[in-house]
Scaffold this active site. Structure first.
Site, PDB file in Angstrom:
ATOM      1  N   LYS A 211      79.851  57.505 108.013  1.00 33.96           N
ATOM      2  CA  LYS A 211      79.999  58.911 108.488  1.00 33.96           C
ATOM      3  C   LYS A 211      81.746  59.080 108.594  1.00 33.96           C
ATOM      4  O   LYS A 211      81.846  60.158 108.212  1.00 33.96           O
ATOM      5  CB  LYS A 211      79.312  59.065 110.146  1.00 33.96           C
ATOM      6  CG  LYS A 211      79.410  60.426 110.462  1.00 33.96           C
ATOM      7  CD  LYS A 211      78.672  60.597 111.667  1.00 33.96           C
ATOM      8  CE  LYS A 211      79.253  61.656 112.475  1.00 33.96           C
ATOM      9  NZ  LYS A 211      78.608  61.764 113.848  1.00 33.96           N
ATOM     10  N   GLU A 217      84.775  47.369 108.921  1.00 33.18           N
ATOM     11  CA  GLU A 217      83.827  46.528 108.034  1.00 33.18           C
ATOM     12  C   GLU A 217      83.401  47.129 106.839  1.00 33.18           C
ATOM     13  O   GLU A 217      83.450  46.508 105.771  1.00 33.18           O
ATOM     14  CB  GLU A 217      82.561  46.200 109.254  1.00 33.18           C
ATOM     15  CG  GLU A 217      82.922  45.597 110.457  1.00 33.18           C
ATOM     16  CD  GLU A 217      83.227  46.299 111.381  1.00 33.18           C
ATOM     17  OE1 GLU A 217      83.795  47.227 111.190  1.00 33.18           O
ATOM     18  OE2 GLU A 217      83.299  45.794 112.647  1.00 33.18           O
ATOM     19  N   GLY A 272      75.502  58.530 114.346  1.00 37.70           N
ATOM     20  CA  GLY A 272      75.034  57.373 113.161  1.00 37.70           C
ATOM     21  C   GLY A 272      73.657  56.870 113.493  1.00 37.70           C
ATOM     22  O   GLY A 272      72.963  56.613 112.757  1.00 37.70           O
ATOM     23  N   ARG A 273      73.351  56.551 114.683  1.00 35.82           N
ATOM     24  CA  ARG A 273      71.910  55.903 115.219  1.00 35.82           C
ATOM     25  C   ARG A 273      70.814  56.888 115.017  1.00 35.82           C
ATOM     26  O   ARG A 273      69.978  56.689 115.068  1.00 35.82           O
ATOM     27  CB  ARG A 273      72.209  55.344 116.485  1.00 35.82           C
ATOM     28  CG  ARG A 273      72.550  56.393 117.583  1.00 35.82           C
ATOM     29  CD  ARG A 273      73.015  55.605 118.929  1.00 35.82           C
ATOM     30  NE  ARG A 273      73.368  56.478 119.890  1.00 35.82           N
ATOM     31  CZ  ARG A 273      74.604  56.942 120.173  1.00 35.82           C
ATOM     32  NH1 ARG A 273      75.562  56.567 119.328  1.00 35.82           N
ATOM     33  NH2 ARG A 273      75.173  57.577 121.185  1.00 35.82           N
ATOM     34  N   GLU A 358      73.196  52.164 122.306  1.00 38.08           N
ATOM     35  CA  GLU A 358      74.271  52.943 122.184  1.00 38.08           C
ATOM     36  C   GLU A 358      74.166  54.227 122.814  1.00 38.08           C
ATOM     37  O   GLU A 358      74.917  54.655 123.082  1.00 38.08           O
ATOM     38  CB  GLU A 358      74.635  52.784 120.722  1.00 38.08           C
ATOM     39  CG  GLU A 358      76.090  53.092 120.344  1.00 38.08           C
ATOM     40  CD  GLU A 358      76.562  52.848 118.984  1.00 38.08           C
ATOM     41  OE1 GLU A 358      77.203  51.794 118.587  1.00 38.08           O
ATOM     42  OE2 GLU A 358      76.263  53.822 117.953  1.00 38.08           O
ATOM     43  N   HIS A 389      55.105  32.525 119.862  1.00 39.92           N
ATOM     44  CA  HIS A 389      54.920  31.222 119.910  1.00 39.92           C
ATOM     45  C   HIS A 389      56.465  30.844 120.198  1.00 39.92           C
ATOM     46  O   HIS A 389      57.019  29.844 120.038  1.00 39.92           O
ATOM     47  CB  HIS A 389      54.828  30.659 118.547  1.00 39.92           C
ATOM     48  CG  HIS A 389      53.257  30.643 118.072  1.00 39.92           C
ATOM     49  ND1 HIS A 389      52.556  29.695 118.716  1.00 39.92           N
ATOM     50  CD2 HIS A 389      52.483  31.783 117.545  1.00 39.92           C
ATOM     51  CE1 HIS A 389      51.352  30.087 118.279  1.00 39.92           C
ATOM     52  NE2 HIS A 389      51.256  31.465 117.729  1.00 39.92           N
ATOM     53  N   LYS A 509      87.548  47.599 119.166  1.00 42.99           N
ATOM     54  CA  LYS A 509      88.014  47.753 117.707  1.00 42.99           C
ATOM     55  C   LYS A 509      89.654  47.936 117.865  1.00 42.99           C
ATOM     56  O   LYS A 509      90.455  47.476 117.314  1.00 42.99           O
ATOM     57  CB  LYS A 509      87.556  49.106 117.159  1.00 42.99           C
ATOM     58  CG  LYS A 509      86.336  49.392 116.932  1.00 42.99           C
ATOM     59  CD  LYS A 509      85.902  50.889 116.375  1.00 42.99           C
ATOM     60  CE  LYS A 509      84.474  50.827 116.309  1.00 42.99           C
ATOM     61  NZ  LYS A 509      84.140  52.115 115.908  1.00 42.99           N
TER      62      LYS A 509
HETATM   63  O1  F6P Z   1      81.180  51.561 116.197  1.00 43.08           O
HETATM   64  C1  F6P Z   1      79.946  52.117 116.423  1.00 43.08           C
HETATM   65  C2  F6P Z   1      79.904  53.073 115.326  1.00 43.08           C
HETATM   66  O2  F6P Z   1      80.497  54.176 115.396  1.00 43.08           O
HETATM   67  C3  F6P Z   1      78.430  53.491 115.470  1.00 43.08           C
HETATM   68  O3  F6P Z   1      78.157  54.433 116.198  1.00 43.08           O
HETATM   69  C4  F6P Z   1      78.193  53.850 113.965  1.00 43.08           C
HETATM   70  O4  F6P Z   1      76.903  54.033 113.419  1.00 43.08           O
HETATM   71  C5  F6P Z   1      78.885  52.870 113.239  1.00 43.08           C
HETATM   72  O5  F6P Z   1      79.859  52.556 114.247  1.00 43.08           O
HETATM   73  C6  F6P Z   1      79.243  53.223 111.814  1.00 43.08           C
HETATM   74  O6  F6P Z   1      80.275  54.086 111.521  1.00 43.08           O
HETATM   75  P1  F6P Z   1      80.459  55.047 110.578  1.00 43.08           P
HETATM   76  O7  F6P Z   1      79.282  55.510 109.902  1.00 43.08           O
HETATM   77  O8  F6P Z   1      81.592  55.881 110.712  1.00 43.08           O
HETATM   78  O9  F6P Z   1      81.229  53.858 109.597  1.00 43.08           O
END
Ligand code: F6P
Length: 546
Positions: A211, A217, A272-273, A358, A389, A509
């Site tokens: 987003k 990452e 995002g979620r 979240e 189990h 972060k």
């Molecule tokens: O760090 C949490 C977060 O902001 C989530 O809310 C989000 O889904 C995820 O990181 C990924 O963010 P982006 O889509 O901006 O890479």
């Protein structure tokens, strides 16, 4: 916003009444509740949107439900639902509307936000996704060397990963079996290496989902993907055929080297979620096709309309949300287990962890005042029967109360001998065992030696919700996800918290940004963290060469 004036939750008469009522309910056993009301099972069941939701195995009676609904009304749930659906800026800490419901609104519906019809924008992106999907499927979109795309690798994290992975796994039965779908999220290089090691770059498309297009990452993995493609194809112009992006950040996408034509848009009103049904679901559409994706959106939409219009006493997300509050705040339950009796839903609990935790892992109210009551519980789970189990022992006989959601399907997607009957028999048996248990008398009557009786007694009275649907298909998945989305919203409304921000992820972060240069250009003597962190970093620096 036309919400009733805010009163601190513990001051609300309905909250106080629930506390008093809890004193009457805590000692009452489900055995008694069922004995007193032979019709309780079907009576405390609601069928809507193709789902059968049985909440009769909860430690509630009519008065409990009435008080919980009074609480919801007093907390302005009805007004908050309208505020969300109509695009009011209910994400107060980010001054944003919360309009994931617009992602599944039909063509022609208008939702105006700051003078713009967001539904029209959503459909423009959906059209672009459909067009792209068709071109990939029919071979008009090819790799740089002219080979068709056979592999799709989604790179994203959090909401840009968990929804796509979950949906791919959940709907794998409907997916194109001649294509391979992989998902890379972790900054751990092993994730990328394992996801790509057997793929041919000439036939591989990367979808960079972010987003913000700023996430460490995702950008790290995206750059590694770029190098992987360039190393094999040796030509910058290959990027245009092997990379597309999903983002709100056109500038960031362009800087990375992806053409604006190959970007699918998102909006800041969609967290995002809550985004797996937006362009973040491009991998889903590529896997299951545009018609199935639309069926999923229709499923979401059915649940949206139900949530918005059904009376609270027959409103599935409202009932689920209120029951979660009942255990969280009155019984002191710390967690909820989600137990899908369908292997395709194996990533559903992980997906729900972000959605629920979240959203509702918050410690201050909308006004920033620390709460003096519990907010979001821990969500966890595994598919049945595997969990039986493993951790069910604790749910049956441990000292913690763990309300459980059991999810099952009447029709198997892969009929195979007795498998489905055995699977469903286990689901039904588990909810029965958890509710009714086994008394010491019953254990003795089985001839159990006295010294073992306490070990073999099942106290029961362990609450469960059972959700049954006909079969797991795209529409059902949409309805299930929307059910949980709106249950989370219901809970957040009662707790008076912002379910749509996530400031709690920021500190880690920021601190990682400080540590990164200390690992890449080490000066061990100049470290200025606490003594533990300093020592950990020094130990790592000394030992990292193997
Ligand atoms: O760090 C949490 C977060 O902001 C989530 O809310 C989000 O889904 C995820 O990181 C990924 O963010 P982006 O889509 O901006 O890479």
């Amino acid at each position: 916003m036309n919400t009733p004036a805010w009163t601190a939750l513990p001051e609300r008469p309905a909250w106080k009444a629930l506390h008093a009522h809890y004193e009457n309910m805590r000692g009452l056993h489900l055995r008694q509740l069922f004995a007193d009301d032979p019709g309780r099972g079907p009576r405390l069941t609601v069928q809507a949107c193709g789902l059968y939701l049985d909440y009769s195995k909860h430690r509630v009676n009519d008065e409990t439900m009435q008080l919980l609904i009074e609480l919801a009304l007093a907390c302005g749930l009805r007004e908050r639902i309208e505020a969300m659906f109509s695009g009011q800026k209910i994400n107060v800490t980010e001054h944003r509307a919360v309009l994931h419901t617009a992602l599944r609104a039909p063509v022609g519906e208008k939702i105006m936000l700051d003078g713009v019809d967001v539904v029209a924008e959503v459909h423009a992106v959906l059209d672009k996704m459909r067009d792209f999907t068709r071109r990939v499927h029919d071979g008009n979109w090819r790799g740089h060397t002219g080979r068709p795309i056979r592999n799709v690798v989604n790179i994203g994290i959090g909401g840009s990963d968990l929804g796509p992975v979950m949906a791919y796994e959940a709907l794998r039965h409907y997916s194109r079996r001649n294509m391979c779908f992989r998902f890379v999220s972790n900054v751990d290089g092993s994730d990328f290496a394992e996801a790509t090691r057997d793929l041919d770059p000439q036939e591989t498309l990367f979808i960079i989902c972010s987003k913000t297009f700023k996430t460490l990452e995702t950008l790290t993995n995206a750059h590694s993907a770029r190098q992987w493609v360039l190393a094999a194809l040796g030509d910058e112009s290959a990027i245009a055929r092997h990379f597309v992006a999903v983002s709100t950040n056109a500038e960031g996408v362009r800087e990375f080297g992806i053409d604006a034509d190959n970007m699918f848009g998102l909006w800041d009103w969609d967290g995002g979620r809550y985004s797996m049904d937006s362009a973040i679901g491009l991998s889903t559409m590529l896997a299951i096709g545009a018609d199935n994706f639309q069926a999923m959106l229709d499923g979401y939409r059915a649940m949206d309309l139900h949530f918005r219009t059904a009376p609270f006493e027959r409103n599935l997300p409202v009932l689920m949300g209120l029951l979660a509050v009942w255990y969280n705040n009155f019984f002191g339950a710390q967690s909820v287990a989600v137990l899908p009796y369908d292997n395709y839903l194996k990533r559903f609990p992980a997906y729900l962890q972000q959605l629920t935790m979240e959203s509702n892992g918050k410690r201050v109210t909308l006004e920033g005042i620390p709460v003096d009551y519990q907010t979001g519980p821990v969500y966890w789970g595994e598919p049945g029967t595997n969990g039986q189990h493993s951790f069910y022992q604790l749910i049956h006989q441990g000292t913690k109360l763990v309300p459980c959601d059991f999810i099952g399907f009447c029709q198997p997607l892969n009929p195979l001998g007795r498998h489905h009957e055995l699977l469903m028999a286990n689901l039904f048996a588990q909810t029965e065992a958890l509710a009714f248990g086994k008394t010491a008398e019953e254990v003795r009557a089985e001839g159990t030696p006295q010294e073992l009786v306490p070990h073999r007694v099942f106290e029961g009275n362990r609450p469960t919700t059972t959700i049954l649907a006909e079969r797991l298909d795209p529409g059902t998945l949409g309805r299930l996800v929307a059910l949980y989305e709106h249950s989370v919203f219901t809970q957040g409304t009662i707790w008076h918290i912002d379910s749509f921000d996530q400031w709690g992820v920021e500190l880690g972060k920021q601190l990682a940004d400080r540590v990164i240069p200390q690992l890449e250009h080490p000066k061990p003597d100049a470290l200025a963290h606490d003594s533990s962190t300093n020592a950990l970093i020094r130990h790592y620096l000394q030992h990292r060469q193997g």
